[in-house]
Design a protein around this motif. Sequence first.
Motif, PDB file in Angstrom:
ATOM      1  N   ARG A 187      -2.617 -11.428 -17.467  1.00  0.00           N
ATOM      2  CA  ARG A 187      -3.699 -12.389 -17.735  1.00  0.00           C
ATOM      3  C   ARG A 187      -4.869 -12.185 -16.782  1.00  0.00           C
ATOM      4  NH1 ARG A 187      -5.669 -16.903 -15.788  1.00  0.00           N
ATOM      5  NH2 ARG A 187      -4.172 -16.977 -14.080  1.00  0.00           N
ATOM      6  N   ARG A 188      -4.571 -11.839 -15.533  1.00  0.00           N
ATOM      7  CA  ARG A 188      -5.632 -11.640 -14.541  1.00  0.00           C
ATOM      8  C   ARG A 188      -6.339 -10.298 -14.700  1.00  0.00           C
ATOM      9  NH1 ARG A 188      -4.036 -14.011  -8.596  1.00  0.00           N
ATOM     10  NH2 ARG A 188      -2.688 -15.725  -9.250  1.00  0.00           N
ATOM     11  N   GLY A 189      -5.747  -9.403 -15.475  1.00  0.00           N
ATOM     12  CA  GLY A 189      -6.411  -8.127 -15.706  1.00  0.00           C
ATOM     13  C   GLY A 189      -5.781  -6.951 -14.989  1.00  0.00           C
ATOM     14  N   VAL A 190      -4.556  -7.133 -14.447  1.00  0.00           N
ATOM     15  CA  VAL A 190      -3.857  -6.023 -13.806  1.00  0.00           C
ATOM     16  C   VAL A 190      -3.576  -4.944 -14.858  1.00  0.00           C
ATOM     17  CG1 VAL A 190      -1.697  -5.342 -12.696  1.00  0.00           C
ATOM     18  CG2 VAL A 190      -2.842  -7.444 -12.012  1.00  0.00           C
ATOM     19  N   PHE A 191      -3.787  -3.684 -14.488  1.00  0.00           N
ATOM     20  CA  PHE A 191      -3.648  -2.599 -15.460  1.00  0.00           C
ATOM     21  C   PHE A 191      -2.193  -2.424 -15.896  1.00  0.00           C
ATOM     22  CE2 PHE A 191      -2.833   1.752 -16.701  1.00  0.00           C
ATOM     23  CZ  PHE A 191      -3.843   1.980 -17.629  1.00  0.00           C
ATOM     24  N   GLY A 192      -1.264  -2.388 -14.921  1.00  0.00           N
ATOM     25  CA  GLY A 192       0.132  -2.152 -15.248  1.00  0.00           C
ATOM     26  C   GLY A 192       1.063  -2.957 -14.378  1.00  0.00           C
ATOM     27  N   PHE A 193       2.312  -3.143 -14.850  1.00  0.00           N
ATOM     28  CA  PHE A 193       3.285  -3.945 -14.129  1.00  0.00           C
ATOM     29  C   PHE A 193       4.647  -3.286 -14.316  1.00  0.00           C
ATOM     30  CE2 PHE A 193       4.232  -8.024 -12.160  1.00  0.00           C
ATOM     31  CZ  PHE A 193       5.585  -8.188 -12.412  1.00  0.00           C
ATOM     32  N   LEU A 194       5.259  -2.795 -13.236  1.00  0.00           N
ATOM     33  CA  LEU A 194       6.543  -2.105 -13.306  1.00  0.00           C
ATOM     34  C   LEU A 194       7.544  -2.751 -12.361  1.00  0.00           C
ATOM     35  CD1 LEU A 194       5.371   1.626 -13.264  1.00  0.00           C
ATOM     36  CD2 LEU A 194       6.275   0.371 -15.223  1.00  0.00           C
ATOM     37  N   THR A 195       8.799  -2.842 -12.793  1.00  0.00           N
ATOM     38  CA  THR A 195       9.837  -3.394 -11.922  1.00  0.00           C
ATOM     39  C   THR A 195      10.534  -2.281 -11.158  1.00  0.00           C
ATOM     40  OG1 THR A 195      11.425  -3.308 -13.735  1.00  0.00           O
ATOM     41  CG2 THR A 195      10.249  -5.375 -13.414  1.00  0.00           C
ATOM     42  N   LYS A 196      11.043  -2.638  -9.969  1.00  0.00           N
ATOM     43  CA  LYS A 196      11.799  -1.684  -9.157  1.00  0.00           C
ATOM     44  C   LYS A 196      13.301  -1.916  -9.371  1.00  0.00           C
ATOM     45  CE  LYS A 196       9.712  -2.996  -5.313  1.00  0.00           C
ATOM     46  NZ  LYS A 196       9.260  -3.089  -3.920  1.00  0.00           N
ATOM     47  N   PRO A 197      14.115  -0.872  -9.485  1.00  0.00           N
ATOM     48  CA  PRO A 197      13.724   0.550  -9.419  1.00  0.00           C
ATOM     49  C   PRO A 197      12.974   0.950 -10.695  1.00  0.00           C
ATOM     50  CG  PRO A 197      16.043   0.352  -9.934  1.00  0.00           C
ATOM     51  CD  PRO A 197      15.566  -1.035  -9.654  1.00  0.00           C
ATOM     52  N   ASP A 231     -14.898  -4.712  -7.002  1.00  0.00           N
ATOM     53  CA  ASP A 231     -14.951  -3.656  -8.017  1.00  0.00           C
ATOM     54  C   ASP A 231     -14.070  -4.045  -9.203  1.00  0.00           C
ATOM     55  OD1 ASP A 231     -15.096  -1.394  -9.518  1.00  0.00           O
ATOM     56  OD2 ASP A 231     -14.436  -0.010  -7.954  1.00  0.00           O
ATOM     57  N   PRO A 232     -14.631  -4.741 -10.179  1.00  0.00           N
ATOM     58  CA  PRO A 232     -13.830  -5.196 -11.326  1.00  0.00           C
ATOM     59  C   PRO A 232     -13.224  -4.051 -12.134  1.00  0.00           C
ATOM     60  CG  PRO A 232     -15.941  -6.345 -11.226  1.00  0.00           C
ATOM     61  CD  PRO A 232     -16.009  -5.233 -10.231  1.00  0.00           C
ATOM     62  N   ALA A 233     -13.786  -2.835 -12.004  1.00  0.00           N
ATOM     63  CA  ALA A 233     -13.307  -1.704 -12.815  1.00  0.00           C
ATOM     64  C   ALA A 233     -12.158  -0.939 -12.158  1.00  0.00           C
ATOM     65  CB  ALA A 233     -14.463  -0.746 -13.094  1.00  0.00           C
ATOM     66  N   LEU A 234     -11.813  -1.250 -10.902  1.00  0.00           N
ATOM     67  CA  LEU A 234     -10.755  -0.512 -10.207  1.00  0.00           C
ATOM     68  C   LEU A 234      -9.388  -0.898 -10.775  1.00  0.00           C
ATOM     69  CD1 LEU A 234      -9.805   1.349  -7.903  1.00  0.00           C
ATOM     70  CD2 LEU A 234      -9.824  -0.652  -6.403  1.00  0.00           C
ATOM     71  N   PRO A 235      -8.633   0.046 -11.379  1.00  0.00           N
ATOM     72  CA  PRO A 235      -7.327  -0.302 -11.950  1.00  0.00           C
ATOM     73  C   PRO A 235      -6.268  -0.518 -10.869  1.00  0.00           C
ATOM     74  CG  PRO A 235      -7.783   2.036 -12.261  1.00  0.00           C
ATOM     75  CD  PRO A 235      -9.020   1.441 -11.649  1.00  0.00           C
ATOM     76  N   VAL A 236      -5.381  -1.479 -11.121  1.00  0.00           N
ATOM     77  CA  VAL A 236      -4.314  -1.819 -10.174  1.00  0.00           C
ATOM     78  C   VAL A 236      -2.993  -1.882 -10.942  1.00  0.00           C
ATOM     79  CG1 VAL A 236      -3.407  -3.551  -8.584  1.00  0.00           C
ATOM     80  CG2 VAL A 236      -5.872  -3.107  -8.674  1.00  0.00           C
TER      81      VAL A 236
END
Length: 455
Positions: free
Chosen positions: A97-107, A75-80
């Motif tokens: 670059r791969r198309g990940v919707f968002g990227f957050l660091t912990k905490p 499912d290419p449209a599923l956001p991650v």
Amino acid sequence: MSPAASHILIVDDDPDLLKLLAMRLQAAGYKVASASSGEAALAQVAVAKPSLVITDLRMGSMDGLALFDALRKNDPALPVIILTAHGSIPDAVEATRRGVFGFLTKPFDHKELLRQVEAATHLAAGAAMENTKQGKSEEWRKSIVTRSPVINALLDQAHMVAESDASIFIRGESGTGKELLAQAIHHASPRRNKPFVAINCGAIPEALLESELFGHTRGAFTGATRDHKGLFQAAEGGTLFLDEIGDMPLPLQVKLLRSLQERKVRPIGATQSVDIDVRIISATHRDIAAEMKNGNFREDLYYRLNVVSFEIPSLADRREDIPLLANYFLAQLCAKYNKEINGFAPEAMELLVGAPWPGNVRQLQNTVEQTAVLCTTPIIPVTLVQKALRDDVGSILPFEEARRHFERDYLARLLKVTSGNVTQAARLAKRNRTEFYKLLQRHQLNASLFKETAE
């Protein structure tokens, strides 16, 4: 999309973080499911598609980017959205670059997380509406669990063919899922609201198969106490799936060909034919080319059935599906047996992936069920998988070999009961002494040894 309508799957091998994420998202009104590994997440996605997946980057055998790649194939449209305690610019660049919707660091910042979740679920809602407009709903194929590019390409072709009324011929080894593919084609077709009727042509005696397919009238033969509509009429307007068509007797092949050509069936004992409107999907595990060459299958019938053909690869040829399928079956079985099992030990999964699987997906499902039933720990150990695989191998002996084993054990038990007295043993077996001696010689059994054992 409102939070209440959004289903979010969170994936992390840290149970404390899973609880924290679930609490915050549920407090914001979202429906939340959780998985402790990438493999478990893929199994859940196969059962119910989420609106969004939030996953940790660093996990055991499958990290967050590997999970994203697997999800994207189906499912290419599923956001991650990916979370990590090891955040860095290279990781963020690679994920974006791969198309990940968002990227957050912990905490992570609570407000920033909810902002990205809201944006992602709105994106998912828009994609779902667009797919619905274009007729791209995945509901038709929901019973087929896969992340194999080969299977997904096959399903894309099947979806296109489903719109027509062309007869379809499916080849594949036993247990590969031929009937599941036939059902998926039916659900994607304009006939989806009409019956899907399946029959295994190799499982019904020849004397009954004609009646099952074409029907009969009252009094047509001994025991025909009422009119009986055959499966052709039962599938009217829908799809008739003829499984193991290669096992159909030649006389019935002639009648089937005539029915397909005329689009009529004549029940046994009837004087009038009945019009039919069905789509035919047939399947076999046999080498039909060899069967036609040997005169066991009619060429004209084959060409009538084989307007479009599909070949389902064996499980050994799509091993990337094994972890997904194993966890999918395990989730179903845990619900069925009310057990809490979190997955397979790494060595157990490695053994599953490397097994030969002569019985394909059906054998894998049986193996997972045996391990789940016997498991008493949160993780299925490698020893249970080894035992299940050994039992499977023993349960699928060729017929002749299984019969030899039975005869030898049976004769040995008789000789033991009679203390090696051949006359008594032959009498118990209802065989004459000469025939009984031949059986003993065939299996190299010496009656005198049983006398010595008794003494």
